[in-house]
Write a protein that holds these residues in place. Structure first.
Motif, short mmCIF file in Angstrom:
data_model
loop_
_atom_site.label_atom_id
_atom_site.label_comp_id
_atom_site.label_asym_id
_atom_site.label_seq_id
_atom_site.Cartn_x
_atom_site.Cartn_y
_atom_site.Cartn_z
N LEU A 118 0.84 -1.20 0.00
CA LEU A 118 0.00 0.00 0.00
C LEU A 118 0.87 1.25 0.00
CD1 LEU A 118 -2.76 1.39 0.19
CD2 LEU A 118 -2.64 1.13 2.68
N GLY A 121 2.82 1.61 -3.28
CA GLY A 121 1.90 1.87 -4.39
C GLY A 121 1.37 3.29 -4.41
N VAL A 122 1.52 4.01 -3.30
CA VAL A 122 1.00 5.38 -3.22
C VAL A 122 2.11 6.41 -3.25
CG1 VAL A 122 -0.25 7.02 -1.75
CG2 VAL A 122 -1.10 4.68 -2.00
N SER A 125 4.43 6.73 -6.16
CA SER A 125 3.79 6.38 -7.43
C SER A 125 2.58 7.26 -7.75
CB SER A 125 3.34 4.91 -7.39
OG SER A 125 4.44 4.06 -7.14
N THR A 126 1.75 7.53 -6.73
CA THR A 126 0.54 8.32 -6.95
C THR A 126 0.71 9.76 -6.52
OG1 THR A 126 -0.80 6.32 -6.62
CG2 THR A 126 -1.94 8.44 -6.48
N LEU A 153 -4.07 6.46 2.97
CA LEU A 153 -3.35 5.92 1.81
C LEU A 153 -4.30 5.18 0.86
CD1 LEU A 153 -0.09 4.63 3.53
CD2 LEU A 153 -0.34 6.66 2.10
N GLN A 154 -5.24 4.42 1.44
CA GLN A 154 -6.17 3.68 0.59
C GLN A 154 -7.05 4.62 -0.21
OE1 GLN A 154 -6.26 0.07 0.35
NE2 GLN A 154 -7.20 0.89 -1.51
N ALA A 157 -4.98 5.93 -3.00
CA ALA A 157 -4.78 4.87 -4.00
C ALA A 157 -6.03 4.72 -4.86
CB ALA A 157 -4.45 3.55 -3.31
N ASP A 158 -7.20 4.80 -4.24
CA ASP A 158 -8.46 4.66 -4.99
C ASP A 158 -8.67 5.81 -5.97
OD1 ASP A 158 -8.97 2.37 -3.58
OD2 ASP A 158 -10.35 3.30 -2.15
N SER A 160 -6.35 7.08 -7.77
CA SER A 160 -5.43 6.82 -8.89
C SER A 160 -4.70 8.06 -9.37
CB SER A 160 -6.20 6.18 -10.07
OG SER A 160 -6.84 4.99 -9.65
#
Length: 301
Positions: A118, A121-122, A125-126, A153-154, A157-158, A160
């Motif tokens: 998690l 990925g954030v 990256s995001t 963080l979630q 991530a959602d 994008s």
């Protein structure tokens, strides 16, 4: 030269014979860090402690090298406890100054131990580390804890990475609905001042387009919203309009809280105690024609 500690305690040299033992001193500093995390989600380094010339006071508290509190008195165990309590109050008052990329990185390291994918990925990256810090600072500024970093963080991530900072903060606040609601609720209810749906739509459009509403309308929303919510109620708007409404009101009423309907957790009831309504028919028609899409008007004809 070295950077100043984020949080520094300075005690008078006259206090040396009366200071707690090293073990209790460390316990006090650790309890201060625990408070910063439990209340606000701040992962602080251990505060520094240094000596102060007696003529400058009994103790001082500094944030990033700048004095924010000073006290006089006589050294005693009671004064030490008062110093730690003053330091907690400093954390509350200066929470937005205490968050930086270093504190954000330490919070991420804690999450990464349990959910490494998690985090990676954030960040980056995001969003960048600095962008994430800006989102966390936005939460803290309005009294929302950043302790639930995994939820933050979630939500990012959602998204994008499709959203700007203000829209991203709105999504994160919605994901933190239980924490947002708990911060303003009394028992199981949230007392709220509701916004006229047409005004809400106009504010949402202004937020999305980056435009300004008319001065008279802004004054009306600011004054009515600030006065009607000054009794302990919150201002209630849609997610799209919340940030714009908050920006309007905080100029004159900085202590008024503005939340979105989407930020109210299911367990809480909304009790509407007042409404901000646009009663002038001519003004409603003008705002309606300016707010609704042109295609809608053409279709209606």
């Amino acid at each position: 030269p070295t950077l100043a500690n984020v949080l520094q305690l300075e005690v008078s040299k006259s206090w040396l014979p009366h200071l707690p033992g090293l073990e209790k001193l460390n316990q006090s500093l650790d309890s201060l860090r625990e408070y910063a995390f439990s209340r606000w989600g701040l992962v602080l380094l251990k505060p520094g402690i240094s000596l102060l010339e007696p003529e400058l006071g009994l103790y001082r508290i500094l944030v990033r090298g700048m004095e924010v509190f000073r006290a006089d008195g006589e050294p005693s165990q009671h004064e030490w406890e008062r110093l730690i309590e003053s330091a907690r109050e400093t954390v509350d008052l200066y929470r937005t100054e205490l968050i930086d990329d270093g504190a954000t990185r330490r919070a991420l390291d804690c999450v990464e131990k349990q959910i490494p994918d998690l985090v990676t990925g954030v960040v980056p990256s995001t969003v960048s580390l600095t962008q994430l810090t800006a989102v966390l600072r936005g939460l803290l500024r309005e009294g929302v804890t950043t302790r639930h970093m995994d939820v933050v963080l979630q939500a990012i991530a959602d998204s994008s990475g499709r959203l700007g900072e203000r829209a991203l903060l709105a999504e994160v606040r919605c994901a933190l609905a239980p924490a947002v609601s708990a911060s303003v609720a009394s028992g199981g209810a949230i007392r709220a001042v509701a916004l006229d749906p047409l005004l809400d739509l106009a504010l949402a459009k202004a937020e999305e387009s980056g435009s300004l509403l008319g001065g008279e309308l802004l004054d009306m929303v600011c004054e009515e919203g600030g006065k009607k919510a000054s009794g302990g109620a919150v201002l209630l708007a849609s997610k799209r309009a919340r940030a714009y409404l908050r920006d309007i009101v905080r100029v004159r009423y900085p202590d008024v809280t503005v939340i979105a309907r989407e930020e109210v957790a299911p367990r809480y009831a909304i009790e509407i105690v007042e409404k901000i309504e646009l009663s002038d028919t001519e003004r409603r028609e003008q705002l309606l024609s300016a707010t609704l899409p042109q295609e809608f008007g053409q279709g209606a004809r």
